[in-house]
Design an enzyme around this catalytic site. Structure first.
Site, PDB file in Angstrom:
ATOM      1  CE  LYS A 112      -4.154  -2.084   1.604  1.00 34.09           C
ATOM      2  NZ  LYS A 112      -5.018  -2.502   2.672  1.00 34.09           N
ATOM      3  CE  LYS A 197      -6.534  -8.089   0.252  1.00 35.11           C
ATOM      4  NZ  LYS A 197      -6.527  -7.684   1.626  1.00 35.11           N
ATOM      5  CE  LYS A 200     -13.346  -4.340   3.554  1.00 32.30           C
ATOM      6  NZ  LYS A 200     -12.019  -4.125   4.123  1.00 32.30           N
TER       7      LYS A 200
HETATM    8  P1  TYM Z   1     -10.160  -6.259   6.065  1.00 34.70           P
HETATM    9  O1  TYM Z   1     -11.210  -5.253   6.325  1.00 34.70           O
HETATM   10  O2  TYM Z   1      -9.283  -6.071   4.885  1.00 34.70           O
HETATM   11  O3  TYM Z   1     -10.837  -7.685   5.907  1.00 34.70           O
HETATM   12  C1  TYM Z   1     -11.744  -8.193   6.868  1.00 34.70           C
HETATM   13  C2  TYM Z   1     -11.536  -9.695   7.003  1.00 34.70           C
HETATM   14  O4  TYM Z   1     -11.751 -10.325   5.738  1.00 34.70           O
HETATM   15  C3  TYM Z   1     -10.611 -11.112   5.402  1.00 34.70           C
HETATM   16  N1  TYM Z   1     -10.434 -11.051   3.952  1.00 34.70           N
HETATM   17  C4  TYM Z   1     -10.361 -12.121   3.145  1.00 34.70           C
HETATM   18  N2  TYM Z   1     -10.426 -13.427   3.410  1.00 34.70           N
HETATM   19  C5  TYM Z   1     -10.328 -14.276   2.362  1.00 34.70           C
HETATM   20  N3  TYM Z   1     -10.184 -13.856   1.088  1.00 34.70           N
HETATM   21  C6  TYM Z   1     -10.103 -12.552   0.772  1.00 34.70           C
HETATM   22  N4  TYM Z   1      -9.967 -12.146  -0.478  1.00 34.70           N
HETATM   23  C7  TYM Z   1     -10.195 -11.604   1.838  1.00 34.70           C
HETATM   24  N5  TYM Z   1     -10.166 -10.249   1.896  1.00 34.70           N
HETATM   25  C8  TYM Z   1     -10.301  -9.934   3.191  1.00 34.70           C
HETATM   26  C9  TYM Z   1      -9.463 -10.472   6.125  1.00 34.70           C
HETATM   27  O5  TYM Z   1      -8.400 -11.385   6.298  1.00 34.70           O
HETATM   28  C10 TYM Z   1     -10.111 -10.059   7.428  1.00 34.70           C
HETATM   29  O6  TYM Z   1     -10.157 -11.150   8.325  1.00 34.70           O
HETATM   30  N6  TYM Z   1      -6.466  -5.311   9.300  1.00 34.70           N
HETATM   31  C11 TYM Z   1      -7.782  -5.923   9.158  1.00 34.70           C
HETATM   32  C12 TYM Z   1      -8.838  -5.347  10.055  1.00 34.70           C
HETATM   33  C13 TYM Z   1      -8.490  -5.362  11.499  1.00 34.70           C
HETATM   34  C14 TYM Z   1      -8.511  -6.483  12.348  1.00 34.70           C
HETATM   35  C15 TYM Z   1      -8.158  -5.991  13.631  1.00 34.70           C
HETATM   36  C16 TYM Z   1      -8.804  -7.823  12.152  1.00 34.70           C
HETATM   37  C17 TYM Z   1      -8.131  -4.283  12.240  1.00 34.70           C
HETATM   38  N7  TYM Z   1      -7.937  -4.654  13.541  1.00 34.70           N
HETATM   39  C18 TYM Z   1      -8.072  -6.847  14.718  1.00 34.70           C
HETATM   40  C19 TYM Z   1      -8.700  -8.679  13.237  1.00 34.70           C
HETATM   41  C20 TYM Z   1      -8.342  -8.185  14.514  1.00 34.70           C
HETATM   42  C21 TYM Z   1      -8.245  -5.708   7.729  1.00 34.70           C
HETATM   43  O7  TYM Z   1      -7.776  -4.856   7.042  1.00 34.70           O
HETATM   44  O8  TYM Z   1      -9.301  -6.498   7.370  1.00 34.70           O
END
Ligand code: TYM
Length: 333
Positions: A112, A197, A200
């Protein structure tokens, strides 16, 4: 037993990847097995260029989608990160625990950061410290399990390292959490670009991304146009045929089968795609219906978030106060 914490970032509409990789497990499994907290991590959405009105809209929408996916406010705590000050309070202590070297090694920072630089934007300092805030999210709740997709594994590993280091320096303060992931579809690929991947936000979110609120016909069109491999045989081989493997994993996640076993029942890509499209449409149908009901009553969602923040605050305050004392800060008296 134990406690679960996980979160989703309101940087775009939730995707099939978010659902299969994380959210579905929260709704179907985690909230029944453990004391669970789920968070719309809005502060994390400010680490890249953002539009304030859009972040606000997406935050409420994410909460609504999580409820529509089946999170039950009677069984889990759903809240918005910025409503609980303890996250940023703890993040500072963890900035005093982490080193800049370990943050610069994070894959998502590198990707990023490079993207922001290429676009001629400055790289926000918070993009570098992002995993520290994420660690604070997790450690503030004495979390045992962090159910996430594969892309978050490195961040959870860092969280573990920080917890262990802090405990060694200042005495036992934090539970050391572990990441859990779904048996299949822990990394759903972009349908147009199976090397990456399904994401969003930003440049990632093209025609290869299925959003959980997409109309059935939009889902069908995106799946039918998925990039497959140059062969014709349906085989489950992630390295040689990532496009087909991705479709098989999505199908397995939707129907409960095994990707390799499913492969043997198809003799053409067209038939596979048709079944994937219908399986995804059926998986998302109840979620879309429930979302439409909930979206008609934003007051209810706000109420859930208000109560969730209160419950979350009560837990986090004790843990974070303890950490403040442990590092030598004078108690407020
Ligand atoms: P985020 O918002 O990108 O994604 C939310 C969750 O969805 C999972 N995910 C996927 N799993 C499978 N295939 C994909 N293509 C895919 N895209 C997204 C992510 O692995 C995630 O579990 N940093 C985190 C948010 C966060 C968080 C936390 C998570 C902030 N603090 C504390 C757990 C605990 C994030 O950007 O998720």
């Amino acid at each position: 037993g134990g406690r679960t914490f996980s979160g989703v970032k309101p940087t775009g509409h939730l995707t099939l990847g978010n659902h299969l990789g994380a959210v579905r497990g929260w709704a179907e499994r985690d909230q029944y097995r453990t004391e669970s907290l789920f968070c719309v991590v809005d502060l994390h959405a400010l680490t890249v260029e953002h539009d304030p009105a859009r972040v606000r809209r997406l935050s409420r929408q994410a909460a609504t989608v999580l409820l529509a996916a089946g999170l039950d406010p009677e069984r889990c705590t759903l809240f918005v990160q910025s409503h609980v000050d303890e996250h940023t309070r703890l993040s500072y202590l963890l900035e005093c625990t982490a080193t800049d070297g370990e943050l610069r090694r994070m894959v998502q920072y590198k990707e990023k950061g490079a993207r922001a630089r290429a676009a001629g934007e400055g790289v926000r300092l918070s993009l570098l410290t992002y995993p520290v805030l994420m660690a604070a999210d997790i450690l503030a709740y004495e979390t045992d399990e962090v159910p996430v997709g594969e892309d978050q594994t490195q961040h959870v590993e860092l969280t573990r390292d920080l917890a262990v280091r802090f405990n060694q320096r200042y005495g036992h303060t934090f539970t050391v959490p572990r990441a859990t992931r779904p048996p299949v579809a822990a990394r759903v690929r972009d349908l147009q670009d199976p090397g990456s991947k399904m994401g969003k936000s930003g440049a990632e979110a093209g025609p290869g991304v299925v959003f959980v609120l997409d109309e059935p016909d939009v889902v069908r069109r995106k799946v039918m146009r998925a990039v497959t491999d140059s062969g014709t045989e349906v085989r489950y081989d992630r390295a040689a045929g990532p496009g087909v493997a991705n479709l098989l994993e999505v199908l397995a996640a939707c129907t409960g089968g095994e990707p390799a076993a499913l492969a043997s029942s198809y003799s053409s890509y067209g038939a596979l795609k048709r079944d994937v499209a219908e399986a995804v449409v059926e998986l998302l149908r109840p979620l879309r219906a429930r979302h439409a009901e909930l979206a008609a009553d934003p007051g209810h969602v706000d109420q859930v978030l208000r109560e969730g923040a209160e419950r979350a605050r009560a837990v986090a305050r004790q843990v974070v106060d303890r950490a403040y004392r442990a590092v030598g800060l004078l108690p407020r008296g």
